[in-house]
Design a protein around this motif. Structure first.
Motif, short mmCIF file in Angstrom:
data_model
loop_
_atom_site.label_atom_id
_atom_site.label_comp_id
_atom_site.label_asym_id
_atom_site.label_seq_id
_atom_site.Cartn_x
_atom_site.Cartn_y
_atom_site.Cartn_z
N ILE A 2 -16.75 -6.94 23.47
CA ILE A 2 -17.96 -7.53 22.90
C ILE A 2 -17.69 -7.84 21.43
O ILE A 2 -17.20 -6.99 20.69
N LEU A 3 -18.00 -9.04 21.02
CA LEU A 3 -17.86 -9.43 19.62
C LEU A 3 -19.22 -9.47 18.94
O LEU A 3 -20.17 -10.07 19.47
N VAL A 4 -19.32 -8.84 17.79
CA VAL A 4 -20.53 -8.89 16.97
C VAL A 4 -20.16 -9.55 15.65
O VAL A 4 -19.39 -8.99 14.86
N THR A 5 -20.68 -10.75 15.39
CA THR A 5 -20.46 -11.35 14.08
C THR A 5 -21.54 -10.82 13.14
O THR A 5 -22.65 -10.50 13.55
N GLY A 6 -21.18 -10.71 11.86
CA GLY A 6 -22.15 -10.17 10.91
C GLY A 6 -22.44 -8.71 11.15
O GLY A 6 -23.57 -8.25 10.94
N GLN A 61 -10.88 -8.96 9.48
CA GLN A 61 -11.37 -9.61 8.26
C GLN A 61 -11.40 -11.12 8.50
O GLN A 61 -10.35 -11.76 8.60
N ALA A 62 -12.60 -11.67 8.59
CA ALA A 62 -12.74 -13.09 8.92
C ALA A 62 -14.10 -13.59 8.47
O ALA A 62 -15.07 -12.85 8.41
N ASP A 63 -14.14 -14.90 8.18
CA ASP A 63 -15.36 -15.57 7.74
C ASP A 63 -15.71 -16.63 8.78
O ASP A 63 -14.84 -17.42 9.17
N ILE A 64 -16.96 -16.65 9.23
CA ILE A 64 -17.32 -17.60 10.30
C ILE A 64 -17.24 -19.05 9.87
O ILE A 64 -17.27 -19.96 10.70
N THR A 65 -17.13 -19.30 8.55
CA THR A 65 -17.00 -20.69 8.08
C THR A 65 -15.54 -21.13 8.02
O THR A 65 -15.26 -22.30 7.79
N ASP A 66 -14.62 -20.20 8.25
CA ASP A 66 -13.18 -20.50 8.22
C ASP A 66 -12.66 -20.64 9.64
O ASP A 66 -12.27 -19.66 10.27
N VAL A 67 -12.66 -21.86 10.14
CA VAL A 67 -12.27 -22.10 11.53
C VAL A 67 -10.86 -21.60 11.82
O VAL A 67 -10.59 -21.00 12.87
N GLY A 68 -9.96 -21.82 10.88
CA GLY A 68 -8.56 -21.44 11.09
C GLY A 68 -8.36 -19.95 11.31
O GLY A 68 -7.46 -19.55 12.03
N GLY A 69 -9.19 -19.14 10.68
CA GLY A 69 -9.02 -17.70 10.79
C GLY A 69 -9.89 -17.05 11.85
O GLY A 69 -9.89 -15.82 11.99
N LEU A 70 -10.60 -17.86 12.62
CA LEU A 70 -11.55 -17.31 13.59
C LEU A 70 -11.01 -17.19 15.01
O LEU A 70 -11.50 -16.39 15.80
N ASP A 71 -10.03 -18.00 15.34
CA ASP A 71 -9.59 -18.09 16.74
C ASP A 71 -9.19 -16.74 17.32
O ASP A 71 -9.61 -16.38 18.43
N SER A 72 -8.41 -15.96 16.57
CA SER A 72 -7.95 -14.67 17.08
C SER A 72 -9.09 -13.68 17.26
O SER A 72 -8.99 -12.72 18.03
N LEU A 73 -10.19 -13.90 16.54
CA LEU A 73 -11.35 -13.03 16.65
C LEU A 73 -11.93 -13.04 18.06
O LEU A 73 -12.55 -12.07 18.49
#
Length: 334
Positions: A2-6, A61-73
């Motif tokens: 389960i992923l929880v953003t924020g 460590q990731a920012d939802i506005t940074d598409v490049g760093g989100l994929d692995s999330l």
């Protein structure tokens, strides 16, 4: 998974505690070490060993506005609770609100589609619900109007459109629209500022009122919706419609102080938002009260919770007990 953003915010941190305490495998993003310290504080309200629980979360460590760093999330993720958002009512923040709340949500939706996520729960707000018609209780079906909305409400509504777009592309979704969320841990922002303000034994209270809901109710509703067959629906989450005066009268005695007794007049509000505009535009200060927010404080806004009760047989918790718990935790930290 389960992923929880924020997960480092009020709703996200309480949701993480609930999920971990119930044996779920959970991942969450974070931005700074300081934000993780806030999660530790929230977990400490409910557990004797918060560190042990926090260590079970897969932190990225990731920012939802940074598409490049989100994929692995999203690797191996089956369910997503999208809680991440920026809250501001300052019109000058519109672009950053749009980037975080709208573009960030679009990124989450797109990656959920790409990775075959089974279901997404989006945390919106009653600020994204259409206004009352003839003073009737607001429902999920009220027609949206941007004319009287805050910049925050506008971007959250536009974010909802991204979630609906995802549903049209095959993503199973539910949307929740909480009122003012009452919960411990963030005393200088959001609902936490009610406790801080009351503790200082201030004289004035703002007019009008809105819908309030406890953090426990929000988490309970979200998880039950995700575990159900309900999809492609939005739900207002409001425990009680209450004036701000009444809320302070509930909080103050439990903090051992007198509640505010004088209502801020409409004239004072009109003067303040104008002066606030001057100090922002002339002196570069952050806005504390925009015109749209000031106008919204003139009346009691009432919201219907019938849909969530009908759909799930949902029962809201005792608001007074929740406020007492928050007051106890506030006093402990003073």
């Amino acid at each position: 998974m389960i992923l929880v953003t924020g997960g480092t915010g009020l709703i996200g941190s309480h949701l993480l505690f609930h999920l971990i305490a119930n044996g779920n495998k959970v991942r969450s993003n974070f931005r700074t070490q300081e934000s993780l310290d806030k999660v530790h504080k929230v977990f400490g309200y409910y557990a004797d060993d918060p560190s042990h629980l926090i260590e079970q979360i897969d932190w990225v460590q990731a920012d939802i506005t940074d598409v490049g760093g989100l994929d692995s999330l999203f690797d191996g993720v089956e369910y997503v609770y999208h809680c991440a958002a920026l809250i501001s009512f300052d019109p000058k923040d519109f672009k950053i609100l749009e980037r975080t709340n709208v573009e960030g949500t679009a990124n989450v939706v797109n990656l959920s589609l790409k990775h075959g996520v089974k279901k997404l729960c989006y945390v919106s707000t009653i600020a994204a619900i259409g206004p009352s018609i003839k003073e009737k209780e607001v429902t999920e079906e009220n027609e949206w109007s941007e004319a009287k909305a805050s910049v925050y409400g506008i971007t959250k509504y536009e974010a909802e459109l991204e979630v609906w777009r995802g549903s049209q592309e095959g993503l199973s979704i539910v949307i929740v629209n909480p009122g003012v969320v009452i919960g411990p841990g963030f005393w200088k922002s959001g609902s936490g500022s009610f406790f801080t303000y009351a503790s200082k034994e201030k004289m004035y209270f703002i007019p009008g009122g809105t819908g309030f809901v406890t953090i426990t109710d929000v988490i309970d509703a979200m998880t039950k919706l995700m575990d159900s067959n309900v999809h492609t629906e939005r739900f207002i989450l409001v425990n009680q419609n209450m004036t701000y005066e009444k809320m302070f009268r509930k909080i103050a005695p439990q903090l051992g102080v007198a509640p505010p007794t004088k209502e801020v007049s409409k004239f004072m509000l009109e003067c303040f938002w104008r002066w606030d505009w001057v100090r922002s535009n002339v002196f570069g200060k952050r806005r504390k009260l925009s015109k749209s927010v000031a106008k919204g404080l003139y009346r009691q806004k009432k919201y219907s919770n019938e849909k969530i009760k009908s759909e799930l047989g949902f029962t809201f918790e005792d608001m007074d007990k929740a406020l007492a718990f928050c007051c106890d935790k506030f006093i402990e930290q003073e």
